[in-house]
Design a protein around this motif. Structure first.
Motif, PDB file in Angstrom:
ATOM      1  N   ARG A 470       1.012  -1.219  -0.143  1.00 20.15           N
ATOM      2  CA  ARG A 470       0.224  -0.022  -0.232  1.00 20.15           C
ATOM      3  C   ARG A 470       0.537   1.518   0.103  1.00 20.15           C
ATOM      4  NH1 ARG A 470      -1.548  -3.564   4.101  1.00 20.15           N
ATOM      5  NH2 ARG A 470      -1.096  -2.196   5.461  1.00 20.15           N
ATOM      6  N   VAL A 471       2.152   1.209  -0.717  1.00 25.79           N
ATOM      7  CA  VAL A 471       3.286   2.407  -1.316  1.00 25.79           C
ATOM      8  C   VAL A 471       2.160   3.308  -2.149  1.00 25.79           C
ATOM      9  CG1 VAL A 471       5.221   3.605  -1.390  1.00 25.79           C
ATOM     10  CG2 VAL A 471       4.591   1.141  -0.402  1.00 25.79           C
ATOM     11  N   THR A 472       2.008   4.492  -1.912  1.00 29.28           N
ATOM     12  CA  THR A 472       1.634   5.370  -2.784  1.00 29.28           C
ATOM     13  C   THR A 472       2.674   6.410  -3.465  1.00 29.28           C
ATOM     14  OG1 THR A 472      -0.287   5.323  -2.291  1.00 29.28           O
ATOM     15  CG2 THR A 472       0.273   6.901  -3.179  1.00 29.28           C
ATOM     16  N   ALA A 473       3.295   6.841  -4.437  1.00 28.52           N
ATOM     17  CA  ALA A 473       3.936   7.169  -4.814  1.00 28.52           C
ATOM     18  C   ALA A 473       3.294   7.909  -5.971  1.00 28.52           C
ATOM     19  CB  ALA A 473       4.761   7.518  -5.840  1.00 28.52           C
ATOM     20  N   THR A 474       3.601  10.111  -5.895  1.00 31.01           N
ATOM     21  CA  THR A 474       2.233  10.880  -6.729  1.00 31.01           C
ATOM     22  C   THR A 474       3.839  11.493  -6.996  1.00 31.01           C
ATOM     23  OG1 THR A 474       1.852  12.608  -5.190  1.00 31.01           O
ATOM     24  CG2 THR A 474       0.480  11.157  -5.943  1.00 31.01           C
ATOM     25  N   GLY A 475       4.137  11.809  -8.379  1.00 30.39           N
ATOM     26  CA  GLY A 475       6.258  12.507  -8.397  1.00 30.39           C
ATOM     27  C   GLY A 475       6.923  11.839  -8.336  1.00 30.39           C
ATOM     28  N   LEU A 476       6.758  10.643  -8.945  1.00 28.59           N
ATOM     29  CA  LEU A 476       8.468   9.286  -9.258  1.00 28.59           C
ATOM     30  C   LEU A 476       9.145   9.428 -10.372  1.00 28.59           C
ATOM     31  CD1 LEU A 476       9.482   7.352  -6.740  1.00 28.59           C
ATOM     32  CD2 LEU A 476       8.031   5.251  -7.974  1.00 28.59           C
ATOM     33  N   PHE A 477      10.129  10.609 -10.446  1.00 29.15           N
ATOM     34  CA  PHE A 477      11.095  10.638 -11.121  1.00 29.15           C
ATOM     35  C   PHE A 477      12.713   9.747 -11.224  1.00 29.15           C
ATOM     36  CE2 PHE A 477       8.306  14.108 -10.866  1.00 29.15           C
ATOM     37  CZ  PHE A 477       8.043  14.878 -12.451  1.00 29.15           C
ATOM     38  N   GLY A 490       6.072  -4.255  -3.618  1.00 29.35           N
ATOM     39  CA  GLY A 490       4.709  -4.426  -2.655  1.00 29.35           C
ATOM     40  C   GLY A 490       3.200  -4.639  -3.130  1.00 29.35           C
ATOM     41  N   GLU A 491       2.261  -5.267  -2.175  1.00 29.60           N
ATOM     42  CA  GLU A 491       1.061  -5.365  -3.127  1.00 29.60           C
ATOM     43  C   GLU A 491       0.787  -3.800  -2.827  1.00 29.60           C
ATOM     44  OE1 GLU A 491      -0.566  -7.388  -4.862  1.00 29.60           O
ATOM     45  OE2 GLU A 491       0.798  -9.140  -4.584  1.00 29.60           O
ATOM     46  N   ASP A 492      -0.789  -3.962  -3.864  1.00 31.60           N
ATOM     47  CA  ASP A 492      -1.497  -2.794  -3.707  1.00 31.60           C
ATOM     48  C   ASP A 492      -0.558  -1.369  -3.918  1.00 31.60           C
ATOM     49  OD1 ASP A 492      -3.832  -3.799  -3.257  1.00 31.60           O
ATOM     50  OD2 ASP A 492      -3.162  -4.826  -0.993  1.00 31.60           O
ATOM     51  N   GLY A 493       0.711  -1.153  -4.358  1.00 31.62           N
ATOM     52  CA  GLY A 493       1.170  -0.113  -5.276  1.00 31.62           C
ATOM     53  C   GLY A 493      -0.043   0.819  -5.864  1.00 31.62           C
ATOM     54  N   THR A 494       0.323   2.202  -5.729  1.00 35.30           N
ATOM     55  CA  THR A 494      -0.102   3.256  -6.995  1.00 35.30           C
ATOM     56  C   THR A 494       1.079   3.745  -6.921  1.00 35.30           C
ATOM     57  OG1 THR A 494      -2.157   2.941  -5.871  1.00 35.30           O
ATOM     58  CG2 THR A 494      -2.075   4.413  -6.962  1.00 35.30           C
ATOM     59  N   VAL A 495       1.024   4.380  -8.583  1.00 32.67           N
ATOM     60  CA  VAL A 495       2.025   5.411  -8.695  1.00 32.67           C
ATOM     61  C   VAL A 495       1.676   5.977  -9.673  1.00 32.67           C
ATOM     62  CG1 VAL A 495       4.248   5.894 -10.405  1.00 32.67           C
ATOM     63  CG2 VAL A 495       4.178   3.423  -8.388  1.00 32.67           C
ATOM     64  N   VAL A 496       1.236   7.261  -9.035  1.00 30.58           N
ATOM     65  CA  VAL A 496       0.887   8.452 -10.342  1.00 30.58           C
ATOM     66  C   VAL A 496       2.202   9.421 -10.991  1.00 30.58           C
ATOM     67  CG1 VAL A 496      -1.023  10.429 -10.643  1.00 30.58           C
ATOM     68  CG2 VAL A 496      -1.270   8.297  -9.135  1.00 30.58           C
ATOM     69  N   LEU A 497       1.833   9.466 -11.922  1.00 24.09           N
ATOM     70  CA  LEU A 497       3.774  10.650 -12.893  1.00 24.09           C
ATOM     71  C   LEU A 497       4.563   9.000 -12.735  1.00 24.09           C
ATOM     72  CD1 LEU A 497       4.119  13.331 -14.617  1.00 24.09           C
ATOM     73  CD2 LEU A 497       6.393  12.470 -12.858  1.00 24.09           C
ATOM     74  N   TYR A 498       5.228   8.304 -13.485  1.00 21.15           N
ATOM     75  CA  TYR A 498       6.603   7.821 -13.501  1.00 21.15           C
ATOM     76  C   TYR A 498       7.226   8.786 -14.707  1.00 21.15           C
ATOM     77  CZ  TYR A 498      10.582   4.844 -12.681  1.00 21.15           C
ATOM     78  OH  TYR A 498      11.920   4.093 -13.081  1.00 21.15           O
TER      79      TYR A 498
END
Length: 607
Positions: A470-477, A490-498
């Motif tokens: 359940r790790v979330t990343a918003t803006g992963l460069f 990990g499970e249930d990861g969410t990334v918004v912009l990679y």
């Protein structure tokens, strides 16, 4: 002008008394008040910009803070540039408590022919503007330069908590070409006119208001929880990815001065499924900490002193400068705040892990950079135990990393196995740039030989490894690492912009192949046993300048599972090397002959 004077030497003892009305923020923090003559502000800012505008690999760090009030006027606007390692911020409780009428700008750097050609923003890194209102007034600037406020930047630059009234462009279109830019990040900000994206290759705008809309896109523009965001219906003709709400968010902590003249830090609360700015209906939800609740650190302070103060219950404020860290700063207590100002930088010494965060909840780390040192570190920032399985996380109060940047090489030789390692559950990463340097001043020879030296010397296996759920990343460069740039276990990861560039410098195909013979390492890898993962708006770029014959099989590699969903992903060639497919054998190749033309996959797997 009030200059907050700083001690010239390390703190003599472990105990520190902080006057909330007059905290010692060190020699590289300047505080202006509305009574400061504008001529003095202008002269100070012009001198700072002249010093920092080309200081890409310097060790200087600065913060400029504006007390509540109005600066500049219609007839006499305040206009200044922001250079490397400079933070400009208001000290109000709300953005509109500090109003600057004028322009706060970043322009292209012209790198050839005596500063007259090859004008780009591709290396305009490491600067910050936040917590103020800007009434754009370019009176006095000539011709093209008077048309807008230019913010021509690339990675490791954030705009947060702004109220911008008037035109703003994310590229500088006035100088000689090619005018390329490669940013960037906006959060918790409001704009009343059309925001010009221009040549920005990728950009994330989160939890903001675009009153006049967004003008255009290049490869990958992502909007999350943004009022007035463009539709994604015409993707990829219009390369927009739009989420109506942000799944998990927490705004970055900020300094402010209250009505009694006391310095405080506001720590916003975590939110779910949000949109718009956090401050338009009153004070941003969260908690307020007195500056007296912080240990105010300065370069030269020992890690032992810092850890002692953390153990006593203090939070940590890192003033501008470079800190040599020979053992870990250990953050163990829930809800601890570690806040850097002026791009405070921790440099690993002797293979140390400069910063560790325990398996706990509510810790916020914001506004710091972490550099690798000449002896390999196992990691530069580790969240949670490397092999732990008893994670004391809290989804409603996640450990949060905001504007935390990593660098391997550049100003000096750097070595690390992993840059950012996340082992805890329920962690929020809100804007990070994880960079193994493709250029610098380390002393390598020019040309291909220099690239090969860099490959063998500035080493970094992975940029980001996520083991927590359940790790979330918003803006992963994440850029230029020597195996998978990002591995998500990990499970249930969410990334918004990679955003990812593969390394420029593999000398041979053999150097870049995986042990099983697979050609190259995907820029984004979701582990084979993961069942649920979401990725929105992502790009992997290739520019194998050391050996243009290098081949990478896939930009992205993910398991074939119903719960693993990728939305709006792409690869692109920057004129050297080849990526054969976008993801898992799907998507056409991007060889050099397709330079600049992305290959998109709208959804994977296809619906």
């Amino acid at each position: 002008m009030t200059v907050v004077a700083g001690a010239s030497a390390a703190q003599a003892g472990p105990r520190q008394t902080v006057d909330p009305t007059d905290p010692d923020l060190g020699p590289n923090v300047t505080v202006f008040g509305p009574e400061t003559p504008q001529s003095e502000i202008q002269a100070t800012m012009d001198a700072l910009h002249e010093q920092q505008v080309d200081a890409e690999m310097s060790t200087d760090r600065y913060a400029v803070l504006f007390e509540p009030g109005t600066y500049g006027s219609a007839a006499d606007p305040l206009q200044f540039g922001v250079g490397y390692y400079t933070e400009v911020a208001g000290l109000g409780q709300a953005p509109d408590d500090v109003t600057i009428e004028g322009a706060i700008e970043v322009r292209n750097r012209c790198l050839a022919d005596g500063g007259t050609s090859n004008c780009i923003a591709l290396v305009n890194f490491w600067r910050t503007i936040s917590n103020l209102a800007l009434d754009v007034n370019t009176t006095g600037q000539g011709g093209c330069e008077a048309t807008t406020n230019f913010w021509a930047v690339s990675q490791a630059v954030s705009m947060r908590r702004l109220d911008v009234r008037g035109p703003l462009s994310l590229m500088d279109y006035c100088s000689a070409g090619p005018q390329y830019a490669s940013g960037g990040f906006i959060a918790d900000s409001r704009f009343d006119t059309t925001l010009v994206n221009g040549s920005q290759q990728q950009w994330l705008t989160r939890n903001s208001v675009l009153g006049g809309g967004w003008s255009n896109g290049v490869w990958n523009q992502v909007f999350s929880g943004v009022t007035g965001a463009p539709s994604e219906a015409a993707f990829p003709t219009e390369p927009y990815t739009t989420l109506e709400t942000t799944p998990v968010s927490r705004e970055k902590p900020y300094l402010f001065v209250d009505d009694q003249g006391r310095y405080n830090v506001r720590v916003p609360a975590a939110q779910t499924e949000t949109s718009g700015v956090s401050w338009d209906e009153g004070t941003t939800e969260g908690r307020t900490l007195s500056i007296a609740d912080f240990y105010i650190a300065k370069p030269g302070d020992s890690v032992q002193t810092i850890n002692n103060e953390l153990a006593r219950g203090k939070n940590l404020l890192l003033t501008p400068g470079v800190y040599d860290i020979d053992r870990s700063i250990d953050v163990k207590r829930a809800d601890t705040v570690v806040l850097g100002i002026g791009h405070a930088t921790l440099t690993a010494v002797g293979g140390a892990v400069p910063l560790t965060v325990a398996d706990t909840s509510g810790v916020v780390v914001a506004g710091i950079s972490i550099d690798a040192g000449s002896v390999e570190s196992p990691a530069l920032l580790r969240v949670g135990k490397a092999k732990g399985n008893n994670h004391k996380s809290d989804a409603a109060n996640p450990v949060t990393l905001s504007d935390v940047y990593f660098r391997v090489g550049g100003p000096h030789i750097g070595k690390t196995d992993v840059a950012l390692e996340v082992n805890s559950d329920d962690v929020l990463i809100d804007h990070t740039w994880v960079w193994r340097g493709d250029h610098g001043v380390e002393g390598f020879t020019e040309g291909v030989n220099g690239d090969t030296e860099r490959w063998a010397t500035n080493t970094g296996r992975n940029g980001v490894v996520v083991n927590g759920d359940r790790v979330t990343a918003t803006g992963l460069f994440v850029e230029h690492f020597q195996e998978h740039n990002t591995i998500w276990n990990g499970e249930d990861g969410t990334v918004v912009l990679y955003q990812n560039e593969l390394p420029y410098d593999p000398p041979t195909q053999e150097d870049w192949n995986q042990p099983d013979g697979t050609q190259g390492w995907a820029g984004y890898k979701v582990a084979d046993d993961v069942e649920r993962h979401s990725l929105f708006g992502a790009g992997v770029y290739v520019f194998n300048q050391n050996n243009p014959e290098i081949v990478t099989e896939n930009g992205f590699t993910v398991p074939e599972a119903p719960g693993v969903r990728l939305h709006h992903i792409m690869t692109v060639n920057l004129s050297a090397g080849t990526i054969e497919h976008v993801v898992n054998g799907v998507g056409d190749a991007v060889p050099p002959s397709t330079s600049g033309a992305p290959e998109y996959v709208v959804d994977y797997p296809a619906p």
